[in-house]
Design an enzyme around this catalytic site. Sequence first.
Site, PDB file in Angstrom:
ATOM      1  N   LYS A  79       0.856  -1.195   0.000  1.00  0.00           N
ATOM      2  CA  LYS A  79       0.000   0.000   0.000  1.00  0.00           C
ATOM      3  C   LYS A  79       0.890   1.242   0.000  1.00  0.00           C
ATOM      4  CE  LYS A  79      -3.954   1.877   2.659  1.00  0.00           C
ATOM      5  NZ  LYS A  79      -4.772   1.711   3.892  1.00  0.00           N
ATOM      6  N   SER A 154      -9.778   1.589   3.066  1.00  0.00           N
ATOM      7  CA  SER A 154      -8.944   2.394   2.211  1.00  0.00           C
ATOM      8  C   SER A 154      -7.898   1.583   1.418  1.00  0.00           C
ATOM      9  CB  SER A 154      -8.200   3.437   3.045  1.00  0.00           C
ATOM     10  OG  SER A 154      -7.317   2.792   3.949  1.00  0.00           O
ATOM     11  N   SER A 178      -9.831  -0.770   7.207  1.00  0.00           N
ATOM     12  CA  SER A 178      -9.236  -0.564   5.877  1.00  0.00           C
ATOM     13  C   SER A 178      -8.533  -1.765   5.274  1.00  0.00           C
ATOM     14  CB  SER A 178      -8.259   0.615   5.907  1.00  0.00           C
ATOM     15  OG  SER A 178      -8.971   1.816   5.951  1.00  0.00           O
TER      16      SER A 178
END
Lengths: 485, 476
Positions: A79, A154, A178
Amino acid sequence: MDLNLYTAHELSDLISNKKVKVEEVVNSHFNRIDSVDSKLGAYLYLAKTEAIDKAREIDNKISQGGKTGRLAGIPVSIKDNISVQGMQNSCASKILKGYISPYDAHVIEKIKGEDGIILGKLNMDEFAMGSSTENSACRVTRNPWDTERVPGGSSGGSAVCVSAFESPLALGTDTGGSVRQPASLCGVVGLKPTYGRVSRYGAVAFGSTLDQIGTFARDVEDCALLNQYIAGVDQRDSTTANIEVPNYQSSLTKDLKGKRIGVPKEYFGEGLDEGVRKAVFEALRVFEENGAIVKECSLPLSDYSLAAYYIISSAEASSNLARFDGIRYGHRATEFNDAVDIYYKSRSQGFGPEVKRRIMLGTYVLSAGYYDAYYKKALKVRNLIKQDFSRVLKDFDAIVCPTSPTTAFKIGEKSGDVLSMYLSDIYTVPVNVAGLPGISIPCGMVNNLPVGLQIIGNYYREDVLFNIAYSFEKSTNWHKMKPNI
Amino acid sequence: MEFESVIGLEVHAELSTKTKIYCGCSTEFGGEPNSHVCPVCLGLPGSLPTLNKKVVEYGIKTGLALNCSITNLGRMDRKNYFYPDCSKDYQITQDELPICRDGYIDIELQDGTKKRIRIERIHIEEDAGKLLHTAAGTLVDFNRSGVPLIEIVSWPDMRTPEEATLYLQKLKSILFSLGVSDCKMEQGSLRCDGNISVMKKGSTKFGVRAEIKNLNSFKSLEKAFEFEIVRHIKAIEQGEVLTQETRRWDESSNITINMRSKEEANDYRYFPEGDLVTLNISDEWIKEIKNTIPELPYEKAERFVASYGIPKYDAGVLTLNFEMSEFFDETAKISKDPKAASNWLMGDISRMMNEKHLTVENLKFSPSELSELIKLINDGIISNNIGKKVIENMFETGKAPKSIIEEKGLIQNNNEAEILDVVKKIIQDNPKSVEDFKNGKKRAIGFIVGLIMKETKGKANPQIVNALVNSEMNKI
């Protein structure tokens, strides 16, 4: 041989038995990325050269009979809020445009130390604020099961790249769901470890007391594998605990007989999609068949989690994001009068609307005169929620509930309605507020969209989560479903 | 109308730990800009602080020396503000749970009375970077970012600028003796801000206070407060309404300048630092630290007066410098003559050190050798005057007093018969002096004695000489 279709543990066997070369493994993943990612938008940065160089290095080591790490040749995607030396770390924000991290996060050091290969950096909601990846300032990320739908967030890019066979493993961060919510919406496994289990050093902070780095994989064994090597104490993160990391592999196959599973009635109320509810209840039956004792329990204070969460996480974010000021790195307004003007303009231009909303909310709740009414009260609520969970976890080995109230929603469907977006994390947020570990695993399909089951365990008992999740996986085929992309 | 001022001080001291408070970077002063930095003190995305245990130890040590109670449960907090020298745009400090509270320092006023200045709190925190204003623009050096500080906050117990000076002097000497800070005000490792208000003398209601920044020398401290007192009194007498404000002492123009009013004051939005865990300070640890606290200068001075019977003034001078106080203490113990030890150290030895710009560490002789010299004089082996020659030689060469005496043949002559011969000879050779003596000029004796000492090269025992001269002269 489509090597990208294999799981990490399968690849590991193939590599160590010299059936395939690491370079082939890496190339097959980049080929897959090249063919599908334009439709999905998972990646923000590809580290092709570095990855192939590393692959050749490991191949050489293997051919010369040298000792390799335990993730040797396994691709991992990251990420874009976790620092990898020499790579961008944009947090999908304009304000970090051009920033290249000069150092590795603790988890990256660990992965590199085990000879894992980093493929690239993944899209996300800006600064990990959001539940659909629509808040990215960089690009739209689409759900492989239906490209008109969001992947969740997210860590949307992380869930998508694993789901679409662009990477067997990925790292995300989970502050309020997330990792688990996008895992659920994309039909993969996603673990948020206990707060303190994995070092946060190098992960860009959102809510310091809630953030945790988590792992994405296509099955439980892979999820456990990656977590095995990133978990443990780190001197650079004071909040990590010096508690031994058990061997997760050996806990997978333990018998479920007599395990007590609690089903919190409050997590099946208004707002829960009927198809999701059915799928979760079906899963409960599987646990019973495997010998577990499934019983209803109650977590009445979870209702207050979302309110407490938005106060605490926004307060922490307002302070954590102060450093993005245009002085030292990232975006700086080109025209300004003085230092204060640099702050105003750079931040106004650099942050997106959701991030600004949270900074304003957080600044407000910490302000003189409001601190006691909001922030302090939220901390008290947080303590009560912890006690609520502790009470239930005295009677149960784990708590099982839906990960998200719905399956993947349409792109744009909730982006205008902040509250309904916030509600998509209603079952995951309490876990962060309490600091507990939680895992989401695929447990069904509704209208060809995956449903996620959340298993919540006691502090530092990720082994119990893996055990229960693995038992479920062995009895079902949901994790073998492939999106048609 | 008579007025009096009310003063409180906030003192920041840089701690002399080797590494910074939240990372492993060096705290060394100077160095190329941004050479002692890392992701943590640069506030790079993703970096996390870890607390340097030594900083907590130094904080506790200071608290114990300043009679504070030490908390068992401390916490680090964030103070949020934007400034280009602040790498994270918040400072990690302590708000609600500082490590020390409720201490005091006793100062001694000029009339000899003691006054207690209470300390409200001591907390640990990080320093900021430094802005460098150049022709090309403003640059930031983060070498100082994360250097550990303690902030010592007093109650408004001081009533004059002199009291504030006495308080700061004593505080500085304690911090220095503890070894927790080098207290170099000119390098900024000891910095002071003050609060001052003025009220009618004897009143219990404080006036409107001003916070004065940048009191970074004893001179600016006194001058700034004196300036403020005049400014406040003038305003009160002219019926002006004073407002609470923050001002800055401007050294070049010798005035204080308004920085901001109360309305413009920052809301720092303090809240707990989630990246650091609660500070658990055990009683055992506090006890351990307590054992490392050396005798403080004022305690030592008090002991010197009490157990050695030397004057308060002498004790004060001897304890200004740690090495001097130790040298004296040992000499006093070995020689069992504290007065002589103090006289030698404050007299001839200090004079010679000043002339040569040396300090006690540079002395070539030890306390036991100085004690030997004192014993030689007390035993009458040499005279006090010879002693002065011997100490000069010891200072130059580092030789033991006995060997100097032997080498130079300086041993005192106590042989009465031998001395009597010289006495008789000198009296005989100086009939004029004898006559003067007969005519009542007592000073003539001194002249004769001087001649005898000269004749014997100072070695004759002066007491014997005196006694013999007196009896011989009176015989005539």
